[in-house]
Design a protein around this motif. Structure first.
Motif, short mmCIF file in Angstrom:
data_model
loop_
_atom_site.label_atom_id
_atom_site.label_comp_id
_atom_site.label_asym_id
_atom_site.label_seq_id
_atom_site.Cartn_x
_atom_site.Cartn_y
_atom_site.Cartn_z
N ILE A 1 4.15 14.55 -8.17
CA ILE A 1 3.77 13.18 -7.81
C ILE A 1 4.49 12.74 -6.55
N HIS A 2 5.78 12.96 -6.47
CA HIS A 2 6.54 12.56 -5.27
C HIS A 2 6.02 13.29 -4.04
N ARG B 1 -1.57 21.69 -6.56
CA ARG B 1 -2.09 20.76 -7.57
C ARG B 1 -1.90 19.32 -7.10
N ILE B 2 -2.78 18.46 -7.61
CA ILE B 2 -2.67 17.02 -7.35
C ILE B 2 -2.62 16.29 -8.69
N PRO B 3 -1.92 15.16 -8.73
CA PRO B 3 -1.81 14.40 -9.98
C PRO B 3 -3.14 13.75 -10.37
N THR B 4 -3.37 13.65 -11.65
CA THR B 4 -4.53 12.93 -12.18
C THR B 4 -4.12 11.49 -12.51
N TYR C 1 3.76 8.62 -15.33
CA TYR C 1 4.88 8.39 -14.41
C TYR C 1 5.31 6.92 -14.45
N VAL C 2 4.36 6.03 -14.33
CA VAL C 2 4.67 4.60 -14.31
C VAL C 2 5.25 4.14 -15.65
N GLN D 1 9.93 17.24 -15.18
CA GLN D 1 10.54 17.43 -13.86
C GLN D 1 9.52 17.91 -12.84
N VAL D 2 8.70 18.86 -13.24
CA VAL D 2 7.68 19.39 -12.31
C VAL D 2 6.63 18.32 -12.02
N LEU D 3 6.20 17.59 -13.03
CA LEU D 3 5.22 16.53 -12.82
C LEU D 3 5.76 15.48 -11.85
#
Length: 92
Positions: free
Chosen positions: A19-20, A69-72, A79-80, A13-15
């Motif tokens: 991302i969004h 934080r930013i997604p890697t 996610y995809v 959920q947090v990830l």
């Protein structure tokens, strides 16, 4: 390849929220912003701890101490492959 099975439900959920948020704003996502914007039902402190866990697992990056934080790439791939929900196409 990243697998969402290595993530708890809270981490997923947090990830997804990170991302969004990052895709919408191009700004590192902070815990307070995620708490207010996505209504995750957990405190900013819990979100911070979860984001720290996700960072240790390679899903998030912390550009500097005071930033969010930013997604890697690993986060986007997860996610995809596992988290993204796609609505079926209609004939309309």
């Amino acid at each position: 390849m990243a697998h969402s099975s290595e993530l708890s439900e809270r981490e997923r959920q947090v990830l997804e929220a990170v991302i969004h948020s990052y895709v919408a704003t191009a700004e590192p996502a902070g815990s307070r912003t995620l708490s207010r914007r996505f209504g995750l039902g957990i405190s900013p402190a819990t979100i911070r701890n979860t984001m720290s866990d996700l960072e240790e697992k390679g899903f998030l990056f912390h550009p500097h101490t005071s930033a969010g934080r930013i997604p890697t790439d690993k986060a986007y791939r997860t996610y995809v492959d596992s988290l993204m929900r796609v609505d079926p196409l209609t004939g309309d």
